[in-house]
Enzyme design. Sequence first.
Site, PDB file in Angstrom:
ATOM      1  N   ASP A  47       0.825  -1.206   0.000  1.00 57.43           N
ATOM      2  CA  ASP A  47       0.000   0.000   0.000  1.00 57.43           C
ATOM      3  C   ASP A  47       0.860   1.256   0.000  1.00 57.43           C
ATOM      4  OD1 ASP A  47      -2.839   1.218   0.597  1.00 57.43           O
ATOM      5  OD2 ASP A  47      -1.461   2.172   2.013  1.00 57.43           O
ATOM      6  N   TYR A  52       2.574   9.889   0.057  1.00 53.58           N
ATOM      7  CA  TYR A  52       3.674   9.277   0.802  1.00 53.58           C
ATOM      8  C   TYR A  52       5.024   9.576   0.153  1.00 53.58           C
ATOM      9  CZ  TYR A  52       0.016   6.289   2.877  1.00 53.58           C
ATOM     10  OH  TYR A  52      -1.103   5.806   3.500  1.00 53.58           O
ATOM     11  N   LYS A  77      -2.698   6.017  -4.107  1.00 52.98           N
ATOM     12  CA  LYS A  77      -3.879   6.829  -3.784  1.00 52.98           C
ATOM     13  C   LYS A  77      -3.772   8.229  -4.375  1.00 52.98           C
ATOM     14  CE  LYS A  77      -3.999   4.604   0.765  1.00 52.98           C
ATOM     15  NZ  LYS A  77      -2.535   4.392   0.909  1.00 52.98           N
ATOM     16  N   HIS A 110      -7.750   9.194  -1.830  1.00 54.95           N
ATOM     17  CA  HIS A 110      -7.179   9.165  -0.479  1.00 54.95           C
ATOM     18  C   HIS A 110      -8.144   9.730   0.580  1.00 54.95           C
ATOM     19  CE1 HIS A 110      -2.953   9.160   1.567  1.00 54.95           C
ATOM     20  NE2 HIS A 110      -3.880   8.665   2.354  1.00 54.95           N
TER      21      HIS A 110
END
Length: 280
Positions: A47, A52, A77, A110
């Site tokens: 994931d 990120y 996401k 997200h």
Amino acid sequence: MNQNIPEYTLNDGLKVPAIGLGTYSLKGEEGVKAMVAAIDAGYRLIDSAVSYENEGAVGKAIKRSSVPREELLICSKLPGRRHPYQEALATIEESLYRADLDYYDLYLIHWPNPKKDLYVEAWQAMIEAKKRGYIRSIGVSNFLPEHLDRLIQETGVAPSINQVELHPFFDQEEQREKHAEHGIVTESWSPLGRGNDIVQHEKIVRIAEAHGKTGAQVILRWHTQLGAIPIPKSGSLPHQKDNLDIFDFELTPEEMDIVSSFNRKDGRLWGQDPGEVEEY
């Protein structure tokens, strides 16, 4: 796929393992090494997210691992700042370029960012991206029941997954019931209640000792018995292996109730209410 890990079949037919690896904060060379170790240890669901800033590291880990790409399920996401239709499509393309992938197995919105009110438009872009072959399965993250209802009503397409904050302090019972109504699989972020000592609580330790397991393993097992997919983040190989080793025991109904007894009316650990949060 590791034969000891059960699978879920999503509402679009994609099969996913019952546990995955969270990669938040796993970046650069150290992040790549941690992800390679996790894949080699048995993780198949990885994931990530645009926010990120590690999609490149994920792609590098895929290439370095000993596991063929087609056996892995890679998720990223869409960030809130990229909800407009054309921007969403371009962002998905850029995600693929950064990871050097031909497709993502899963891609999620997200956060709904309801104050901007563009999440339906973003969902329409996700539907198009799937048609183009960019994504095998489309889902969401942090969507409340009313957000899910609106997506389905306006597009006729239900998300395959909703990734939400879920841990013993916040068991999301009503949210999970809504997911079940629509055939949406629940995925748990922060499944161990990041930054809390619940894994060392005497009630959890007592259950763990009865099964010859750790407190973390008990809580992750609780998730799977709720029907949720936990995605614990760990850069430590011993912890990665321990987190996978949860399918050879079962919590009793009484033990499940004990873990669930930590639940609070609003047990969100960081006050991130999806009805208010604006994620960029």
